[in-house]
Design a protein around this motif. Structure first.
Motif, mmCIF file in Angstrom:
data_model
loop_
_atom_site.group_PDB
_atom_site.id
_atom_site.type_symbol
_atom_site.label_atom_id
_atom_site.label_comp_id
_atom_site.label_asym_id
_atom_site.label_seq_id
_atom_site.Cartn_x
_atom_site.Cartn_y
_atom_site.Cartn_z
ATOM 1 N N ASN A 49 9.690 6.037 49.542
ATOM 2 C CA ASN A 49 9.269 7.442 49.600
ATOM 3 C C ASN A 49 7.832 7.556 49.108
ATOM 4 O O ASN A 49 7.578 7.620 47.910
ATOM 5 N N GLY A 50 6.894 7.541 50.036
ATOM 6 C CA GLY A 50 5.477 7.607 49.667
ATOM 7 C C GLY A 50 4.604 6.681 50.482
ATOM 8 O O GLY A 50 3.582 7.110 51.018
ATOM 9 N N PRO A 51 4.959 5.401 50.596
ATOM 10 C CA PRO A 51 4.143 4.477 51.398
ATOM 11 C C PRO A 51 4.077 4.870 52.864
ATOM 12 O O PRO A 51 4.933 5.592 53.375
ATOM 13 N N SER A 52 3.046 4.371 53.547
ATOM 14 C CA SER A 52 2.885 4.628 54.981
ATOM 15 C C SER A 52 3.921 3.836 55.763
ATOM 16 O O SER A 52 4.575 2.921 55.247
ATOM 17 N N LEU A 53 4.067 4.176 57.046
ATOM 18 C CA LEU A 53 5.034 3.483 57.894
ATOM 19 C C LEU A 53 4.748 1.995 57.972
ATOM 20 O O LEU A 53 5.662 1.170 57.885
ATOM 21 N N SER A 54 3.479 1.631 58.112
ATOM 22 C CA SER A 54 3.144 0.199 58.199
ATOM 23 C C SER A 54 3.515 -0.525 56.909
ATOM 24 O O SER A 54 4.008 -1.662 56.939
ATOM 25 N N GLU A 55 3.314 0.136 55.762
ATOM 26 C CA GLU A 55 3.670 -0.474 54.476
ATOM 27 C C GLU A 55 5.185 -0.572 54.311
ATOM 28 O O GLU A 55 5.699 -1.548 53.761
ATOM 29 N N SER A 114 2.269 11.312 53.868
ATOM 30 C CA SER A 114 2.398 9.944 54.377
ATOM 31 C C SER A 114 2.952 9.922 55.799
ATOM 32 O O SER A 114 2.973 8.875 56.435
ATOM 33 N N SER A 115 3.421 11.061 56.290
ATOM 34 C CA SER A 115 3.887 11.137 57.680
ATOM 35 C C SER A 115 2.736 10.856 58.646
ATOM 36 O O SER A 115 1.571 11.072 58.315
ATOM 37 N N VAL A 142 -5.141 6.515 56.424
ATOM 38 C CA VAL A 142 -5.591 5.848 55.195
ATOM 39 C C VAL A 142 -5.119 4.398 55.183
ATOM 40 O O VAL A 142 -4.148 4.047 55.836
ATOM 41 N N LYS A 143 -5.818 3.587 54.425
ATOM 42 C CA LYS A 143 -5.443 2.175 54.292
ATOM 43 C C LYS A 143 -4.368 1.988 53.233
ATOM 44 O O LYS A 143 -3.449 1.185 53.400
ATOM 45 N N SER A 144 -4.493 2.714 52.133
ATOM 46 C CA SER A 144 -3.538 2.583 51.023
ATOM 47 C C SER A 144 -2.889 3.930 50.761
ATOM 48 O O SER A 144 -3.575 4.906 50.467
ATOM 49 N N LYS A 146 0.326 6.536 49.093
ATOM 50 C CA LYS A 146 0.890 6.847 47.781
ATOM 51 C C LYS A 146 1.762 5.686 47.293
ATOM 52 O O LYS A 146 2.501 5.115 48.089
ATOM 53 N N PRO A 147 1.669 5.298 46.031
ATOM 54 C CA PRO A 147 1.066 5.975 44.877
ATOM 55 C C PRO A 147 -0.446 5.780 44.704
ATOM 56 O O PRO A 147 -1.014 6.291 43.751
ATOM 57 N N HIS A 148 -1.085 5.027 45.598
ATOM 58 C CA HIS A 148 -2.548 4.929 45.529
ATOM 59 C C HIS A 148 -3.137 6.322 45.755
ATOM 60 O O HIS A 148 -2.569 7.148 46.472
ATOM 61 N N SER A 149 -4.278 6.588 45.172
ATOM 62 C CA SER A 149 -4.894 7.916 45.264
ATOM 63 C C SER A 149 -5.782 8.113 46.492
ATOM 64 O O SER A 149 -6.359 9.188 46.662
ATOM 65 N N GLU A 150 -5.875 7.106 47.363
ATOM 66 C CA GLU A 150 -6.811 7.204 48.489
ATOM 67 C C GLU A 150 -6.598 8.454 49.330
ATOM 68 O O GLU A 150 -7.558 9.125 49.735
ATOM 69 N N ILE A 151 -5.348 8.813 49.616
ATOM 70 C CA ILE A 151 -5.093 9.936 50.504
ATOM 71 C C ILE A 151 -5.591 11.247 49.898
ATOM 72 O O ILE A 151 -6.124 12.115 50.595
ATOM 73 N N TYR A 152 -5.466 11.392 48.573
ATOM 74 C CA TYR A 152 -5.990 12.588 47.902
ATOM 75 C C TYR A 152 -7.508 12.535 47.777
ATOM 76 O O TYR A 152 -8.194 13.549 47.958
ATOM 77 N N GLN A 153 -8.015 11.359 47.492
ATOM 78 C CA GLN A 153 -9.469 11.225 47.413
ATOM 79 C C GLN A 153 -10.115 11.545 48.761
ATOM 80 O O GLN A 153 -11.188 12.154 48.822
#
Length: 218
Positions: A49-55, A114-115, A142-144, A146-153
């Motif tokens: 719950n949080g990571p992207s589909l590829s992850e 993350s959808s 995004v590349k990274s 959640k929980p990485h902050s990239e999507i918010y940044q």
């Protein structure tokens, strides 16, 4: 910022926060596990719950030794999501009222999810929310995740937002960590308040409808 009432803008997660999608996503995860012959667990699903589909697919392939082409695995999972998402996933009680209340009061709204873009945009259109949101960042941008902050940044940078004046709304530990890591005041939506408070949420409501009541009474 010390209070949600000081916010100039709100950043909303989608799955599990605005959209009652976790049971559908668990069914998708279970269908995928059946197809590739591994045993699904609620504990593993929580991790996803949080990571992207590829992850997600990369994690499952490594964990369960799925010796298949990575692209075919991802397409298989993506097809299951797309098949279920728009037909089965519904907004949580109070979601539309909350968004319209905030929009009417002059707050800027953004989606941080993350959808995939295709599913996220489709959900907004389906429920008449597309004009309420000023912008969005999706998991496949995004590349990274959640929980990485990239999507918010990325959403802060893309729309020139100062984190001091924003509120993020998240339902999961991964989401809260992502938002607080970007310096945002974070509202949690979860019956397990202790878990979200422990990872940085400033305030937690048991359900989105409770948050709506708080905002509506302000």
């Amino acid at each position: 910022m010390d209070s949600i009432y000081d916010a100039q803008y709100f950043l909303f997660d989608l799955d599990g926060t605005l959209a009652d999608s976790l049971s559908v996503m668990f069914a998708v995860y279970t269908a995928f596990s059946k197809k590739y012959a591994f045993t699904p667990t609620t504990q593993e699903f929580d991790i996803l719950n949080g990571p992207s589909l590829s992850e997600i697919v990369e994690y499952l392939a490594q964990k369960h030794r799925l010796h298949h082409n990575p692209e075919s695995l991802q397409k298989s999972y993506e097809d299951l999501i797309t098949e279920s998402y728009l037909s089965l996933v519904q907004p949580f009680s109070g979601a539309s009222e909350l968004l319209r209340k905030l929009h009417k009061s002059g707050k800027r709204l953004f989606l941080v999810t993350s959808s995939s873009k295709i599913n996220g945009e489709g959900f907004l259109r389906c429920h008449g929310w597309e004009q309420l949101f000023e912008g969005a960042v999706y998991g496949d941008e995004v590349k990274s995740s959640k929980p990485h902050s990239e999507i918010y940044q990325q959403v802060l940078s893309r729309y020139s937002l100062n984190p001091r004046y924003g509120v993020a709304v998240e339902d999961s530990i991964n989401g809260v960590k992502s938002a607080t890591g970007a310096g945002l005041f974070t509202v949690g939506i979860n019956q397990d308040a202790d878990s979200l408070l422990a990872c940085g949420a400033s305030i937690v409501f048991p359900a989105l409808a409770d948050f709506y009541q708080e905002v509506n009474c302000a």
